[in-house]
Structures are given as structure tokens and as C-alpha cells.
Design an enzyme around this catalytic site. Structure first.
Site, PDB file in Angstrom:
ATOM      1  N   GLU A  95       0.803  -1.227   0.000  1.00  0.00           N
ATOM      2  CA  GLU A  95       0.000   0.000   0.000  1.00  0.00           C
ATOM      3  C   GLU A  95       0.835   1.276   0.000  1.00  0.00           C
ATOM      4  OE1 GLU A  95      -4.151   1.533   1.948  1.00  0.00           O
ATOM      5  OE2 GLU A  95      -3.410  -0.497   2.217  1.00  0.00           O
ATOM      6  N   THR A 155      -8.400   0.088  -2.833  1.00  0.00           N
ATOM      7  CA  THR A 155      -8.933  -0.332  -1.545  1.00  0.00           C
ATOM      8  C   THR A 155      -9.812   0.754  -0.937  1.00  0.00           C
ATOM      9  OG1 THR A 155      -8.266  -1.276   0.593  1.00  0.00           O
ATOM     10  CG2 THR A 155      -6.895   0.489  -0.294  1.00  0.00           C
TER      11      THR A 155
END
Length: 316
Positions: A95, A155
Site C-alpha cells: 500500500e 482499496t
């Protein structure tokens, strides 16, 4: 056959953890991490070598104190990803700093940096998914990155507008957050905690699945953030599901029959005209839950990133 193995016949299983022991035990195809999981991993004595490697890397790279902290944080993200890849055949999701979620160009720069760090260690970009929050800026960053063969996992996805914009931008994969949607509706007293038959998180993913498959969009749907087994079983047949070790254990321990719930159609329709930025922002804004949960998720991942950086600040 236990439910975990039965589910694997319909759906690709992804481990929502950076714990190697759990990954070895449940044998998922892919694994995904986030700032919270990275912070948890850093807090484990078992991962001290990764912390030491990150500090050494940052010192060698030089620059200001802030530069060193950023480089150490990126290094441990990549090193933990490389370690996890030893135990899975598929992708690792890594991420990008959540504080970049409203800056398309900075997301692209950070994604390229992370991919280059993986490739310097011999890991192909074809095994890495860059995780970005599903803001308009990140969706457009993912669209650009794909042109350079960098695939992304979008996400913190809560609204149908987010899902539609991702598909129309040909994003590789989305992670709709089933459990966090459910949590919001429970917190607002709109459903009871035991409402398995009217779970809004499950309904959201079903709506996205039907839309994607009807128009033959190629974006992969990976349900995420589960609170109970019922949510997972209700989405059997979804492209992918990312599941915590606790729920993987429950699935593995059960031999109850599992039926496929989601199946693609055999014929497709022509897709609608893509959303403009203004249409996207308006449609997303109409979903109070999604607005709250997206901003909350970005803030909390940002806080965890800051906690990680404070750890490195003391060590460097």
C-alpha cells in the site's frame, strides 16, 4: 471437504495478513498488507531483522532525516512483501502512503519507487499490486500506472460510484470493504448485529459483481474486511476474497456444505458511458456511509503510517 477447500473451487483466496505462519498454514493464492498490518509486523520481535535492514538502507541512501524515515518505511514494506512472496504463488499487495490519496502524481511517483525497489531485489512487477485508496485521484493514477505494466488494488471501496469508476478506468482489482459497510449500518441502528439475511456489505458486493459481469468489465472483485463466516459464504463465487487468519481457521474447521452464490452470466451487454469526474463525485457524495468510511479509512491508515515513521525516527 472443509469449507475453505470448497470455497477455493469457486473463489481465489487471499490472506489478509503479513503473518508468515498463517500464510503457510492456510496456503492462500495471494496476500495483502496495509499500514495497520505493517505496523503490527514491525511490533513483532520476529521481524527485527526487517527493521534493522530498513534502518541500514535508509542510512545508506542518505538525505535529510525525513528522507531517511520515508526510505526506511518503504524498505520494510517491500522487504516484508518479498518475504511473503516466498510462501504464495500469486500477488502481494503493497500500500502507498494514505496521505497521498488526493494527489495523483505523488501516487504515481510512490508506486514507481515501490515497484523499482521490488525489481532491484529480483521480484517482477507482475507479482506486485500497488494498493491505493479508491479516490478519484488514485483511480486515475491506477489508470496511468497500468500503461506502464503496474497493476493496482483499489482499496477502501464503499460506494457503487467508486466501483464503477474503477471498472471504467480498467483498474486491475478492487477491494470492497464488506465488514466496514456492515459496521456503519449497525452503528447507525439501521440493522441489528445479527442481520445475516440483509447484510448491506454483502449486498454492495453482489451489486458490483452483477454490474461488472453484465457489462464484461475485466476488473477483479476482491471482497474484503469480513466480520463473520456468513458474509464470506454469501459471496462464494466472487473473483477473490481476502480473509483474516481467524476466519480462515473457522472455514478450515467446518465441513458444512458450501454452495456457490455468485456466478457470471453467459451473455453480455454494451457498457454505459463512463462517469465524468463531476458525476463520480456527486454519486459518491450521495452515499453518506461511503463518504464517512472512506475518509475515516484514509485517516486511520495515515495515523498508522505516522506511528511507523515515529518508530523509525527514533532508530535512525
Amino acid at each position: 471437504m472443509n469449507q475453505l477447500n470448497a470455497l477455493k473451487k469457486f473463489t481465489t483466496i487471499v490472506a489478509d495478513t503479513s503473518d508468515i505462519e498463517s500464510i503457510c498454514k492456510y496456503k492462500p493464492e495471494d496476500a495483502t498488507t496495509n499500514p495497520s498490518l505493517i505496523l503490527k509486523a514491525v511490533s513483532s520481535i520476529n521481524n527485527k531483522k526487517f527493521i534493522d535492514q530498513a534502518v541500514e538502507y535508509a542510512r545508506k541512501k542518505g538525505g535529510s532525516h525525513d528522507d531517511k524515515i520515508v526510505n526506511a518505511s518503504d524498505k520494510i514494506l517491500v522487504d516484508l512483501g518479498i518475504e511473503i512472496l516466498k510462501y504464495i504463488p500469486g500477488y502481494i499487495s503493497s500500500e502507498v502512503d494514505a496521505r497521498l490519496s488526493f494527489n495523483k502524481e505523488q501516487c504515481i511517483l510512490k508506486a514507481n519507487k515501490i515497484i523499482n525497489m521490488y525489481e532491484e531485489k529480483g521480484v517482477s512487477r507482475n507479482r506486485v499490486l500497488i494498493k491505493l485508496a479508491a479516490t478519484w485521484e488514485c483511480i486515475k493514477a491506477a489508470e496511468e500506472l497500468k500503461k506502464n505494466n503496474i497493476s493496482c488494488n483499489l482499496t477502501l471501496l464503499f460506494s457503487f460510484a467508486q466501483a464503477r469508476a474503477c471498472a471504467e478506468s480498467n483498474v486491475f482489482l478492487i477491494s470492497p470493504f464488506v465488514g466496514r459497510i456492515y459496521d456503519w449500518y449497525v452503528s447507525q441502528n439501521l440493522i441489528s448485529k445479527d442481520s445475516f439475511n440483509q447484510d448491506p456489505g454483502v449486498s454492495s458486493v453482489c451489486k458490483i459483481y452483477d454490474f461488472y459481469k453484465k457489462y464484461n468489465y475485466k476488473t477483479i472483485i476482491m471482497g474484503a474486511s469480513f466480520r463473520n463466516i456468513e458474509q464470506i459464504l454469501s459471496l462464494s463465487g466472487c473473483d477473490r476474497l481476502t480473509i483474516s487468519p481467524m476466519l480462515l481457521k473457522q472455514l478450515q474447521s467446518s465441513n458444512k456444505k458450501l454452495n456457490r452464490k455468485l456466478s457470471p452470466p453467459t451473455a453480455f451487454l454494451n457498457p454505459p458511458v463512463p462517469l465524468t469526474e463531476a458525476e463520480f463525485r456527486w454519486e459518491h457524495n450521495q452515499d453518506e456511509m461511503a463518504v464517512q468510511k472512506l475518509s475515516e479509512g484514509i485517516r486511520n491508515f495515515g495515523k498508522d503510517q505516522l506511528c511507523l515513521e515515529k518508530i523509525f525516527s527514533k532508530l535512525i
